[in-house]
Design a protein around this motif. Sequence first.
Motif, PDB file in Angstrom:
ATOM      1  N   UNK A   1     -16.393  32.934 -11.471  1.00 64.12           N
ATOM      2  CA  UNK A   1     -15.738  31.859 -10.748  1.00 64.12           C
ATOM      3  C   UNK A   1     -14.242  31.945 -11.008  1.00 64.12           C
ATOM      4  N   UNK A   2     -13.487  32.345  -9.981  1.00 61.79           N
ATOM      5  CA  UNK A   2     -12.029  32.429 -10.078  1.00 61.79           C
ATOM      6  C   UNK A   2     -11.433  31.074  -9.743  1.00 61.79           C
ATOM      7  N   UNK A   3     -10.937  30.390 -10.763  1.00 60.97           N
ATOM      8  CA  UNK A   3     -10.506  28.988 -10.647  1.00 60.97           C
ATOM      9  C   UNK A   3      -9.113  28.805 -10.061  1.00 60.97           C
ATOM     10  N   UNK A   4      -8.415  29.874  -9.724  1.00 61.49           N
ATOM     11  CA  UNK A   4      -7.024  29.761  -9.280  1.00 61.49           C
ATOM     12  C   UNK A   4      -6.115  30.215 -10.403  1.00 61.49           C
TER      13      UNK A   4
ATOM     14  N   UNK B   1      -6.821  35.800 -11.345  1.00 61.61           N
ATOM     15  CA  UNK B   1      -6.253  37.120 -11.648  1.00 61.61           C
ATOM     16  C   UNK B   1      -7.245  37.930 -12.487  1.00 61.61           C
ATOM     17  N   UNK B   2      -7.778  37.321 -13.527  1.00 66.07           N
ATOM     18  CA  UNK B   2      -8.749  38.016 -14.379  1.00 66.07           C
ATOM     19  C   UNK B   2     -10.116  38.108 -13.716  1.00 66.07           C
ATOM     20  N   UNK B   3     -10.425  37.177 -12.831  1.00 69.57           N
ATOM     21  CA  UNK B   3     -11.716  37.206 -12.141  1.00 69.57           C
ATOM     22  C   UNK B   3     -11.849  38.450 -11.258  1.00 69.57           C
ATOM     23  N   UNK B   4     -10.785  38.798 -10.511  1.00 62.37           N
ATOM     24  CA  UNK B   4     -10.877  39.971  -9.643  1.00 62.37           C
ATOM     25  C   UNK B   4     -10.976  41.257 -10.460  1.00 62.37           C
TER      26      UNK B   4
ATOM     27  N   UNK C   1     -14.151  43.833 -10.344  1.00 62.42           N
ATOM     28  CA  UNK C   1     -13.993  45.267 -10.083  1.00 62.42           C
ATOM     29  C   UNK C   1     -14.721  46.103 -11.125  1.00 62.42           C
ATOM     30  N   UNK C   2     -14.540  45.747 -12.385  1.00 61.73           N
ATOM     31  CA  UNK C   2     -15.145  46.529 -13.471  1.00 61.73           C
ATOM     32  C   UNK C   2     -16.668  46.468 -13.398  1.00 61.73           C
TER      33      UNK C   2
END
Length: 168
Positions: free
Chosen positions: A111-114, A141-144, A148-149
């Motif tokens: 969950x990318x919170x912004x 930023x860390x979510x994407x 990817x990984x």
Amino acid sequence: MGTRARLPSLIRSLQKEAQPKPTCQQSLPSLRRAFSLYDQINLIDNVPNDQLRFQRYTDSGFTVNGVDYEGSLLCVGNMLMSWAPKKFSEITPDSLSIFQTVRPVPEILILGCGRYIEPVSPELQRFIRSTGMKLEAIDSKNAVSTYNILNEEGRIVAAALLPYGISS
């Protein structure tokens, strides 16, 4: 010695050459370790065409496989969809209801919170657990990067992402 007499010896010599030579049992070092950090990044960027790869994020959207997307995104495996929530408070079990039907069930929902990590309501946590997924709520930023990984590793992963410019 005639041609017929030489034929069996020729066949035996060819058979000896065709037999595999004993190979060394020591494993080869990883090629990735032999390259510089820059080369490793380039190797990682060479993903299959059908695999989603986040390349950039902005305050208002994301770049995925060379295409710019505005707004929030929902990723399930290698499927990408526009997603309705515009701010964190709009993320509800209803906004994530697709995960009640998606098969196979992703092992984790990122969950990318912004811009900032937000506390996830107990109701939303219960809903996500009820689908069989684990939850990782982090800034977009860390979510994407995490997506990817994990996706590159072949894991079944999902991401619900608000643009990085979103804050409470």
